[in-house]
Write a protein that holds these residues in place. Structure first.
Motif, PDB file in Angstrom:
ATOM      1  N   TRP A  66      10.302   8.879   3.853  1.00 30.14           N
ATOM      2  CA  TRP A  66      10.097   8.567   5.257  1.00 30.14           C
ATOM      3  C   TRP A  66       8.801   9.139   5.801  1.00 30.14           C
ATOM      4  O   TRP A  66       8.103   8.484   6.591  1.00 30.14           O
ATOM      5  CB  TRP A  66      11.280   9.076   6.084  1.00 30.14           C
ATOM      6  CG  TRP A  66      12.569   8.370   5.805  1.00 30.14           C
ATOM      7  CD1 TRP A  66      13.594   8.798   5.009  1.00 30.14           C
ATOM      8  CD2 TRP A  66      12.975   7.090   6.322  1.00 30.14           C
ATOM      9  NE1 TRP A  66      14.616   7.885   4.988  1.00 30.14           N
ATOM     10  CE2 TRP A  66      14.266   6.818   5.794  1.00 30.14           C
ATOM     11  CE3 TRP A  66      12.390   6.156   7.163  1.00 30.14           C
ATOM     12  CZ2 TRP A  66      14.968   5.666   6.097  1.00 30.14           C
ATOM     13  CZ3 TRP A  66      13.082   4.992   7.463  1.00 30.14           C
ATOM     14  CH2 TRP A  66      14.356   4.756   6.938  1.00 30.14           C
ATOM     15  N   GLY A  67       8.464  10.348   5.421  1.00 27.47           N
ATOM     16  CA  GLY A  67       7.260  10.975   5.958  1.00 27.47           C
ATOM     17  C   GLY A  67       6.003  10.180   5.653  1.00 27.47           C
ATOM     18  O   GLY A  67       5.176   9.923   6.538  1.00 27.47           O
ATOM     19  N   VAL A 116      10.334   3.226   2.004  1.00 26.07           N
ATOM     20  CA  VAL A 116       9.809   3.357   0.643  1.00 26.07           C
ATOM     21  C   VAL A 116       8.469   4.074   0.600  1.00 26.07           C
ATOM     22  O   VAL A 116       7.908   4.285  -0.477  1.00 26.07           O
ATOM     23  CB  VAL A 116       9.678   1.973  -0.038  1.00 26.07           C
ATOM     24  CG1 VAL A 116      11.024   1.291  -0.133  1.00 26.07           C
ATOM     25  CG2 VAL A 116       8.672   1.084   0.695  1.00 26.07           C
ATOM     26  N   GLY A 117       7.944   4.469   1.770  1.00 28.61           N
ATOM     27  CA  GLY A 117       6.690   5.216   1.779  1.00 28.61           C
ATOM     28  C   GLY A 117       5.457   4.373   1.971  1.00 28.61           C
ATOM     29  O   GLY A 117       4.340   4.843   1.747  1.00 28.61           O
ATOM     30  N   GLY A 118       5.639   3.104   2.363  1.00 28.61           N
ATOM     31  CA  GLY A 118       4.487   2.245   2.601  1.00 28.61           C
ATOM     32  C   GLY A 118       3.812   1.841   1.312  1.00 28.61           C
ATOM     33  O   GLY A 118       4.458   1.522   0.309  1.00 28.61           O
ATOM     34  N   ASP A 119       2.510   1.893   1.305  1.00 30.35           N
ATOM     35  CA  ASP A 119       1.723   1.422   0.173  1.00 30.35           C
ATOM     36  C   ASP A 119       0.406   2.183   0.173  1.00 30.35           C
ATOM     37  O   ASP A 119       0.054   2.819   1.167  1.00 30.35           O
ATOM     38  CB  ASP A 119       1.471  -0.092   0.319  1.00 30.35           C
ATOM     39  CG  ASP A 119       0.823  -0.709  -0.909  1.00 30.35           C
ATOM     40  OD1 ASP A 119       1.155  -0.261  -2.023  1.00 30.35           O
ATOM     41  OD2 ASP A 119      -0.005  -1.617  -0.753  1.00 30.35           O
ATOM     42  N   PHE A 120      -0.315   2.133  -0.937  1.00 30.23           N
ATOM     43  CA  PHE A 120      -1.627   2.759  -0.946  1.00 30.23           C
ATOM     44  C   PHE A 120      -2.680   1.842  -0.330  1.00 30.23           C
ATOM     45  O   PHE A 120      -3.765   2.285   0.029  1.00 30.23           O
ATOM     46  CB  PHE A 120      -2.031   3.163  -2.374  1.00 30.23           C
ATOM     47  CG  PHE A 120      -2.255   1.994  -3.307  1.00 30.23           C
ATOM     48  CD1 PHE A 120      -3.516   1.460  -3.479  1.00 30.23           C
ATOM     49  CD2 PHE A 120      -1.200   1.445  -4.025  1.00 30.23           C
ATOM     50  CE1 PHE A 120      -3.724   0.395  -4.336  1.00 30.23           C
ATOM     51  CE2 PHE A 120      -1.395   0.383  -4.891  1.00 30.23           C
ATOM     52  CZ  PHE A 120      -2.669  -0.148  -5.043  1.00 30.23           C
ATOM     53  N   ARG A 137     -12.708   5.193   3.067  1.00 29.23           N
ATOM     54  CA  ARG A 137     -12.084   6.483   3.360  1.00 29.23           C
ATOM     55  C   ARG A 137     -10.619   6.479   2.924  1.00 29.23           C
ATOM     56  O   ARG A 137      -9.925   5.467   3.059  1.00 29.23           O
ATOM     57  CB  ARG A 137     -12.184   6.768   4.851  1.00 29.23           C
ATOM     58  CG  ARG A 137     -11.527   8.064   5.279  1.00 29.23           C
ATOM     59  CD  ARG A 137     -11.570   8.223   6.789  1.00 29.23           C
ATOM     60  NE  ARG A 137     -10.753   9.349   7.239  1.00 29.23           N
ATOM     61  CZ  ARG A 137     -10.458   9.590   8.502  1.00 29.23           C
ATOM     62  NH1 ARG A 137     -10.909   8.789   9.440  1.00 29.23           N
ATOM     63  NH2 ARG A 137      -9.700  10.623   8.830  1.00 29.23           N
ATOM     64  N   ILE A 138     -10.158   7.617   2.407  1.00 29.04           N
ATOM     65  CA  ILE A 138      -8.772   7.748   1.945  1.00 29.04           C
ATOM     66  C   ILE A 138      -8.071   8.800   2.788  1.00 29.04           C
ATOM     67  O   ILE A 138      -8.600   9.894   2.993  1.00 29.04           O
ATOM     68  CB  ILE A 138      -8.709   8.129   0.453  1.00 29.04           C
ATOM     69  CG1 ILE A 138      -9.399   7.061  -0.400  1.00 29.04           C
ATOM     70  CG2 ILE A 138      -7.259   8.314   0.007  1.00 29.04           C
ATOM     71  CD1 ILE A 138      -9.472   7.411  -1.874  1.00 29.04           C
ATOM     72  N   GLN A 139      -6.905   8.479   3.294  1.00 32.80           N
ATOM     73  CA  GLN A 139      -6.086   9.436   4.043  1.00 32.80           C
ATOM     74  C   GLN A 139      -4.654   9.341   3.566  1.00 32.80           C
ATOM     75  O   GLN A 139      -4.058   8.276   3.566  1.00 32.80           O
ATOM     76  CB  GLN A 139      -6.159   9.145   5.547  1.00 32.80           C
ATOM     77  CG  GLN A 139      -5.374  10.152   6.392  1.00 32.80           C
ATOM     78  CD  GLN A 139      -5.572   9.936   7.876  1.00 32.80           C
ATOM     79  OE1 GLN A 139      -6.594   9.414   8.294  1.00 32.80           O
ATOM     80  NE2 GLN A 139      -4.604  10.342   8.679  1.00 32.80           N
ATOM     81  N   SER A 140      -4.103  10.448   3.128  1.00 38.39           N
ATOM     82  CA  SER A 140      -2.724  10.514   2.618  1.00 38.39           C
ATOM     83  C   SER A 140      -2.494   9.478   1.520  1.00 38.39           C
ATOM     84  O   SER A 140      -1.419   8.890   1.431  1.00 38.39           O
ATOM     85  CB  SER A 140      -1.725  10.307   3.765  1.00 38.39           C
ATOM     86  OG  SER A 140      -1.882  11.298   4.755  1.00 38.39           O
ATOM     87  N   GLY A 141      -3.496   9.253   0.688  1.00 38.10           N
ATOM     88  CA  GLY A 141      -3.379   8.298  -0.409  1.00 38.10           C
ATOM     89  C   GLY A 141      -3.509   6.853   0.014  1.00 38.10           C
ATOM     90  O   GLY A 141      -3.332   5.953  -0.806  1.00 38.10           O
TER      91      GLY A 141
END
Length: 583
Positions: A233-234, A300-304, A358-362
């Motif tokens: 969830w986070g 499911v945590g979204g996606d990259f 840019r990458i943030q939290s993967g």
């Protein structure tokens, strides 16, 4: 020219300008290529593993290959077509609503927002199934809300959602929501619901039976690779928050629609008017579709890939905004039109939270990593490698970003070792630590080399990502101007590669130069080196003349021979320094 036509034309133009294809798409492309060449719907011949999540899209790619089209060009063209179709359906819905309500002025707000949605434009192509899946969902939504609920519209809606479920597994969620909507609203009576369910099952049922028979699993292998049974969830909320930073207009749609419906509710205890009931039903179904998928994505945590997973929920949020503005448009067309224009401008002009690469939290803008000059160079590299693989039993290990190379180089076998998307054993390994979504399960060297027999890997970060240092001697093989890391020694393959012009240090000869140094080395050094050489060479080559000195030296020291420690500690770097590998 109507605004709906303008929206479709603008959407197609912008999607074509953004056109690109990500590496993930090439996994489906390889399945499609193998199917067309009579090897089955498999990634590797003989391995029945469902390493894709887009069955219908993969079949569509195979049709293009069968007709002689290039997989990249075919996927881009049809991605643009599906995007345009979704926008056209949203415009059609607005026109139909205006006709049903007797209002002559129709402003296709949802269609205009869809056409100016920057990331929908970007992911209209990408080689993935996003556009097809979204278009099928919008079609099903329109059919479920047909003014005169009938058996034919219910059947078409069921078929549309079945096709959506064959395109992505999440389509099943929309089928359940659609069926619940028909039951709750009693549109057309029980016959309509039965026809809807039967139409869905007549396609989805045989497909599921075939999947169980062919692959042996109810869920795709990617479900296990991405640990779909575990909630995150986070990370999912982070994914949604970043999306809403740019597309806050979409986030405001649900409360705006709820407020509008409440303000326009009929007074008194009597039943609601047909027009208000129709608006409520449209809003309820749109909210169910948007929230249902959004909650799944968050779980499911979204996606990259930034925004991609939430695009199929977006048209329904835009429909909610259109419903919210409908009373204002009917009563004050100019004020309503100006409000809609402000919404479109805000959607377009709000800054992006992740500029460029840019990458943030993967999470990142995946498209930023695939400029044309890069993809052209990668394709040329893969085509250059193809003659070295043709007709040989080569097994290439690759990280997720190298699927393009695998597709065009066409090795006989390939192992994805950064998530296990196409590998049943790796996909089912327990998830030790959460990381970048879909890239969290790395193949252990012993499995990759000893069990899978992988011959070579090309990614410049392979040593670091897979922990190969101290596991094997890091020897480089050069194929023209491109190089890779040898994972084990296969004498027949090495001889064939040498005949085709490959360059590498002859490992047995290099080993001969090393043997005289054994007496002066410590027990720990000998044991470490023998473990690496065993995994790289002696496990595959019967060579007692070279193996016996190691065994004798270890026996004399009272040290049991075995594999290396497996902790990634550095040992001998082997015949060629790993610093020269890769490009």
């Amino acid at each position: 020219m109507s605004l709906g036509v303008v929206a479709v034309a603008f959407a197609a133009l912008m999607a074509s300008r953004w056109a690109w294809v990500c590496d993930d798409a090439f996994i489906s492309f390889r399945y499609a290529w193998n199917l067309v060449h009579h090897l089955g719907l498999v990634f590797n011949p003989g391995e029945h593993v469902e390493g894709y999540t887009n069955f219908l899209w993969t079949l569509w790619i195979s049709l293009g290959l069968r007709l002689g089209a290039d997989a990249e060009g075919w996927s881009v063209a049809w991605g643009v077509v599906c995007y345009g179709a979704a926008v056209a359906l949203l415009a059609y819905r607005a026109r139909r609503r205006s006709m049903d309500s007797g209002v002559g002025f129709a402003l296709p707000i949802a269609a205009l927002l869809a056409a100016t949605h920057l990331d929908w434009q970007r992911y209209a192509t990408s080689g993935l199934e996003t556009s097809l899946f979204t278009a099928l969902l919008v079609l099903a939504y329109v059919l479920l809300l047909a003014p005169r609920a009938s058996v034919s519209s219910a059947s078409a809606a069921g078929i549309s959602l079945a096709l959506a479920a064959l395109t992505r597994p999440e389509g099943m969620l929309f089928a359940l929501l659609g069926g619940a909507f028909l039951v709750a609203t009693r549109r057309g009576g029980w016959r309509v619901w039965v026809v809807f369910a039967a139409s869905f099952l007549v396609l989805w049922g045989p497909f599921t039976a075939w999947r169980l028979w062919y692959y042996g699993d109810f869920f795709p292998n990617t479900f296990y690779a991405k640990s779909g049974d575990r909630a995150w969830w986070g990370q999912g909320w982070t994914y949604a928050r970043l999306y809403l930073q740019k597309y806050w207009i979409a986030g405001a749609a649900l409360p705006a629609a709820a407020l509008s419906l409440w303000l326009t509710r009929p007074g008194g205890p009597g039943p609601a008017s047909p027009a208000h009931r129709a608006r409520f039903e449209e809003a309820a179904l749109a909210a169910a579709f948007a929230l249902g998928l959004s909650l799944y994505v968050v779980r499911v945590g979204g996606d990259f890939m930034y925004a991609r997973m939430l695009i199929p929920a977006t048209p329904f949020l835009f429909v909610l905004l259109e419903i919210a503005l409908e009373p204002l448009l009917n009563r004050r067309p100019l004020a309503g039109s100006l409000t809609a224009a402000v919404a479109v401008a805000a959607l377009w002009l709000t800054p992006e939270p992740l500029p460029d690469a840019r990458i943030q939290s993967g999470i990142t803008n995946e498209w930023a990593f695939y400029p044309r000059r890069i993809t052209d160079a990668l394709r040329l590299r893969a085509v250059t490698l193809r003659p070295f693989f043709a007709g040989l039993p080569v097994c290439v290990a690759f990280l997720g970003s190298e699927a393009r190379t695998v597709y065009y180089a066409r090795p006989a076998e390939a192992v994805e070792c950064e998530g296990g998307l196409t590998d049943r054993w790796l996909a089912r390994q327990p998830l030790a630590v959460r990381g970048r979504v879909g890239h969290e399960k790395h193949a252990p060297p012993a499995y990759l080399i000893t069990r899978r027999g992988a011959d070579v890997i090309f990614h410049p970060r392979a040593v670091e990502v897979l922990g190969l240092a101290g596991q094997i001697p890091l020897g480089v093989v050069r194929f023209g101007e491109y190089s890779g890391l040898l994972l084990h020694w296969n004498p027949a393959l090495m001889a064939a590669w040498r005949q085709r012009g490959a360059e590498f240090v002859d490992f047995p000869n290099w080993l001969d130069q090393l043997l005289p140094r054994l007496p002066g080395q410590s027990d720990a050094e000998v044991r470490q080196e023998f473990g690496m050489f065993k995994r790289f060479y002696f496990d595959f080559v019967q060579d007692p003349a070279r193996e016996t000195p190691f065994l004798a030296r270890l026996a004399a020291s009272g040290v049991a021979p075995g594999a290396s420690r497996g902790d990634g500690s550095p040992g001998s770097r082997g015949p060629v320094d790993a610093g020269t590998q890769g490009r």
